[in-house]
Enzyme design. Sequence first.
Site, PDB file in Angstrom:
ATOM      1  N   LYS A 172       0.883  -1.208   0.118  1.00  0.00           N
ATOM      2  CA  LYS A 172      -0.161   0.056  -0.068  1.00  0.00           C
ATOM      3  C   LYS A 172       0.907   1.375   0.100  1.00  0.00           C
ATOM      4  CE  LYS A 172      -1.994  -1.589   3.612  1.00  0.00           C
ATOM      5  NZ  LYS A 172      -2.742  -2.172   4.847  1.00  0.00           N
ATOM      6  N   THR A 206      -8.097   8.303   9.238  1.00  0.00           N
ATOM      7  CA  THR A 206      -7.845   7.274   8.744  1.00  0.00           C
ATOM      8  C   THR A 206      -7.664   6.158   9.516  1.00  0.00           C
ATOM      9  OG1 THR A 206      -5.688   8.088   8.524  1.00  0.00           O
ATOM     10  CG2 THR A 206      -6.717   8.576   6.812  1.00  0.00           C
ATOM     11  N   GLY A 208      -7.892   2.627  11.058  1.00  0.00           N
ATOM     12  CA  GLY A 208      -8.317   1.326  10.814  1.00  0.00           C
ATOM     13  C   GLY A 208      -8.319   1.298   9.197  1.00  0.00           C
ATOM     14  N   THR A 209      -7.788   1.972   8.472  1.00  0.00           N
ATOM     15  CA  THR A 209      -7.969   1.902   7.015  1.00  0.00           C
ATOM     16  C   THR A 209      -7.130   0.408   6.440  1.00  0.00           C
ATOM     17  OG1 THR A 209      -5.811   2.989   6.861  1.00  0.00           O
ATOM     18  CG2 THR A 209      -7.834   4.121   6.543  1.00  0.00           C
ATOM     19  N   GLY A 210      -6.263  -0.088   7.292  1.00  0.00           N
ATOM     20  CA  GLY A 210      -5.577  -1.105   6.812  1.00  0.00           C
ATOM     21  C   GLY A 210      -6.415  -2.425   7.021  1.00  0.00           C
ATOM     22  N   CYS A 211      -7.048  -2.159   8.383  1.00  0.00           N
ATOM     23  CA  CYS A 211      -7.984  -3.443   8.828  1.00  0.00           C
ATOM     24  C   CYS A 211      -9.347  -3.515   7.782  1.00  0.00           C
ATOM     25  CB  CYS A 211      -8.695  -3.286  10.113  1.00  0.00           C
ATOM     26  SG  CYS A 211      -7.174  -2.842  11.278  1.00  0.00           S
TER      27      CYS A 211
END
Length: 274
Positions: A172, A206, A208-211
């Site tokens: 990412k 932002t 928790g974006t990866g989760c």
Amino acid sequence: MQVVTTIAGSDSGGGAGIQADLKTFQELKVFGTSVITALTAQNTLGVSGVMPIEASFVEQQLQALLEDFSISAVKTGMLFSSAIIQTVAQMTANTKVPLIVDPVMIAKGGESLLRQDAIDAIINHLLPVATIVTPNIPEAETLTGKEINTLADIKEVAKLLLQTGVQCVIIKGGHLADRNFAIDYIFFKNGQSFSMQTPRIASKNTHGTGCTFSAAITAFLGSGLPIKEAIIEAKKFIQLAITYDLALGNGHGPTNHFAYQNYKETCEVIIHES
């Protein structure tokens, strides 16, 4: 109704971890089940406490699910310790279902969520049985020991990660320097690759974006989409979740898990084939 599973930590603030995953599953119309690896005391301002779950009870939770449900996809988030990682790797290898690994290491506020001894366990035990791994730039650097500054660096790091046995690497690009666009780079074990470009959104919300991104991939894969389509749709999900943020809390607020269903026809992801 497809059943999917998240193996991760609980976020008392509701923006990341188990809570973000289950919200994402619900929005994408799959039935979410969960295995909790740690409890955290946190909010949008940061993490004030972490209480890990014993690896034996993580095993008991997952075994209970496997005995009763036909699970179509599994994702991992914060796994905390080497013992938990090895337990999860062994049990998920036996399921033969897609495994999406989000190698959560650092909270948005900078707190460490993964013990140092667990990094080797991810490389040696979890990635060899994984379908997809979704590191951001700092996580990819930590997993490989290589600094990332250029596209050539990204390709080299992806190659190293693919050598562990994982089938697909998504690096990412949110931490890269480009001020106008966020570009994610996707590499497959068969040599194919592509990138996804979306406008960069100026937002502090932002958390928790990866989760959420990895949970969306899990939901789409669990619903039967091919890997590439699942990744692209998941990118739309998280792009819209950031664009239409909820502005909750006083720090790094959560993304908006409701946005995809309302605005998915408006979201364009530019695909560059390589």
